[in-house]
Design an enzyme around this catalytic site. Sequence first.
Site, short mmCIF file in Angstrom:
data_model
loop_
_atom_site.label_atom_id
_atom_site.label_comp_id
_atom_site.label_asym_id
_atom_site.label_seq_id
_atom_site.Cartn_x
_atom_site.Cartn_y
_atom_site.Cartn_z
N GLY A 46 0.86 -1.17 0.00
CA GLY A 46 0.00 0.00 0.00
C GLY A 46 0.90 1.22 0.00
O GLY A 46 2.00 1.18 -0.53
N GLU A 47 0.50 2.28 0.63
CA GLU A 47 1.31 3.49 0.71
C GLU A 47 1.77 3.62 2.16
O GLU A 47 0.97 3.76 3.07
CB GLU A 47 0.48 4.70 0.26
CG GLU A 47 1.31 5.86 -0.24
CD GLU A 47 2.09 6.56 0.85
OE1 GLU A 47 3.32 6.74 0.69
OE2 GLU A 47 1.50 6.93 1.88
N SER A 48 3.09 3.58 2.37
CA SER A 48 3.62 3.43 3.73
C SER A 48 3.32 4.61 4.65
O SER A 48 3.02 4.41 5.83
CB SER A 48 5.12 3.15 3.70
OG SER A 48 5.83 4.19 3.06
N CYS A 78 6.16 -5.29 0.61
CA CYS A 78 6.31 -3.94 0.06
C CYS A 78 6.16 -2.88 1.16
O CYS A 78 7.03 -2.76 2.02
CB CYS A 78 5.36 -3.74 -1.11
SG CYS A 78 5.81 -2.34 -2.17
N ARG A 136 6.64 -0.07 -7.33
CA ARG A 136 7.20 1.02 -6.51
C ARG A 136 7.87 0.44 -5.26
O ARG A 136 7.70 0.93 -4.16
CB ARG A 136 6.12 2.03 -6.13
CG ARG A 136 5.55 2.77 -7.31
CD ARG A 136 4.47 3.75 -6.91
NE ARG A 136 5.00 4.72 -5.97
CZ ARG A 136 4.27 5.32 -5.03
NH1 ARG A 136 2.99 5.05 -4.90
NH2 ARG A 136 4.82 6.17 -4.21
N HIS A 171 5.47 -8.46 -4.19
CA HIS A 171 4.07 -8.80 -3.91
C HIS A 171 3.75 -10.24 -4.29
O HIS A 171 3.29 -10.50 -5.41
CB HIS A 171 3.14 -7.87 -4.70
CG HIS A 171 3.13 -6.46 -4.24
ND1 HIS A 171 2.29 -6.00 -3.26
CD2 HIS A 171 3.88 -5.40 -4.63
CE1 HIS A 171 2.51 -4.71 -3.06
NE2 HIS A 171 3.47 -4.32 -3.87
N GLU A 173 1.25 -11.91 -3.37
CA GLU A 173 -0.21 -12.02 -3.47
C GLU A 173 -0.73 -11.67 -4.86
O GLU A 173 -1.90 -11.91 -5.16
CB GLU A 173 -0.89 -11.15 -2.40
CG GLU A 173 -0.90 -9.66 -2.67
CD GLU A 173 0.40 -8.91 -2.36
OE1 GLU A 173 0.38 -7.67 -2.43
OE2 GLU A 173 1.44 -9.55 -2.06
#
Length: 190
Positions: A46-48, A78, A136, A171, A173
Amino acid sequence: MRIGILAIQGSVVEHEKMLKRLEVETVLVKKPEHLDIINGIILPGGESTTFFTLLENRLLFDVLREKLANGLPAMGTCAGLILLANRIENHPDQKTLKVLDITVSRNAYGRQRESFSTYIKIPILGEKEFECVFIRAPQIVEIGKNVKVHATFENKPIFVEEGNILGLTFHPELTDDLRIHEYFLKRCSE
């Protein structure tokens, strides 16, 4: 066995689908009390920066850190890896759980359009290569002496383990390959 997925943002549904294929009960962790009923937790991508803010807003940060320090198995992918790391090279003031003795560099593999996948040999998973999807992705730039490296890409660790914690820059998943999730479940049952 019951596995939690930190369900505040990111690739929650994809991890849940992998665990359902493995016939494992899942708990979408959104509140501190959810941490009391699980045998392990996945911290998805996601976005850390958003992760940290939401964890604190939901009063999950300190409780999660305590559970992990006391041995709750975790797998971070990630942004989940960034959350677990002791240090962030290019964002030294960003708060982390500090339960995995590594230094990471955020977005080291470029922007969204520079995302890629490649097949990597991961010896603990057997002979068949594993498809690693990098979006990313962070890069692990330094590891502590007790951190095991299970796989590398361009001479940098991409899959590490320290005690009860697994960290991946990619990732798993987003593939059809269940082997990393199976490995995590094995670690949760030990």
